[in-house]
Design a protein around this motif. Sequence first.
Motif, mmCIF file in Angstrom:
data_model
loop_
_atom_site.group_PDB
_atom_site.id
_atom_site.type_symbol
_atom_site.label_atom_id
_atom_site.label_comp_id
_atom_site.label_asym_id
_atom_site.label_seq_id
_atom_site.Cartn_x
_atom_site.Cartn_y
_atom_site.Cartn_z
ATOM 1 N N SER A 110 0.922 -1.677 -0.049
ATOM 2 C CA SER A 110 0.097 -0.029 0.015
ATOM 3 C C SER A 110 0.832 1.388 -0.018
ATOM 4 N N THR A 117 -1.010 -5.800 -6.498
ATOM 5 C CA THR A 117 -1.477 -6.205 -5.864
ATOM 6 C C THR A 117 -1.843 -7.854 -5.370
ATOM 7 N N GLY A 254 -6.076 -4.949 -3.422
ATOM 8 C CA GLY A 254 -6.919 -4.039 -3.851
ATOM 9 C C GLY A 254 -8.388 -4.021 -3.356
#
Length: 294
Positions: A110, A117, A254
């Motif tokens: 992140s 992801t 995600g």
Amino acid sequence: MLLKSRALDNSFACEVLGLRLWEPQDDQTIDELRALWARHPVLVFGRQALSEDELANFSTRFGPLERTVRTDWASPARPEVGLISNLKDAQAKPIGGLGDGEIQWHSDQSYMLNPATGAMLYALELPLEGGATSWVDLSAAFAGLPDRLKHAVEGKHGIFSYIKRLAGYQGVDRVISEEAKQKTPPIRHPLVHTHPITGRKALYLDSTTTVGVEGMGEASGASLLEEIYEFATRPEFTYCHHWQIGDALLWDNGFTMHRREPFDPLARRLMKRTTIFLSRERHIVPEGSLAVAA
Ligand code: SIN
């Protein structure tokens, strides 16, 4: 082929049955897995026996592999594979990262401008107790949020910093190279996204890297995030995986976060991980930009 699968614990996690991931998979199987993955962010493949090359080759079917900034955790034989382990080599140096401690709710990468992801984690050695990993479905969590919180978070950007993540690590995991520092400046990502396949909205969160909400004061941003974390990590949105040797889990960062329980430092745990760049056409891939100092 038509994939056989079953939901685990009546949750969003789904076990895929009968696949031998050490063998090459045909395009139809990969398409079916992609369709399943859009709806079930955590896919479980049990009873696998994978070399690092086989783990990497299967992962690559979903996108290019990332060599993460933790080059110190990379496998010497196949650097796209990361070693997540408390084991040490003959010189008492950790062979990988993340040791034996608790890891709080987070989303891998992140803190990157362009997060890779997708992730796959494969269990080779496990402690008898502890070390379970849980995931939270941030799409279901968003859908369940009270309207007041939905309105408060939609359209907002979070500020994500790797420095905060490092502070939560133990021992040498806290130390990163100059190159890794250069690659991880504080960045911003939208806190709500829409999945391109399902059209469902989802939160994008990471309690270990988020240091604030853009445009909000420190206290009000922290209190909004705290309220959202508390709601989003309720048991009804989570799945806890009690690992068996040979389990390989594929997940989409995600629209999930995950956390790990600590385990006995004297026990052995060895996991191997890949990190995958997923496409925006099929997955939520947060678009990062540099955070501007307040
Ligand atoms: C991770 O948080 O990426 C590792 C999870 C685990 O060790 O189970």
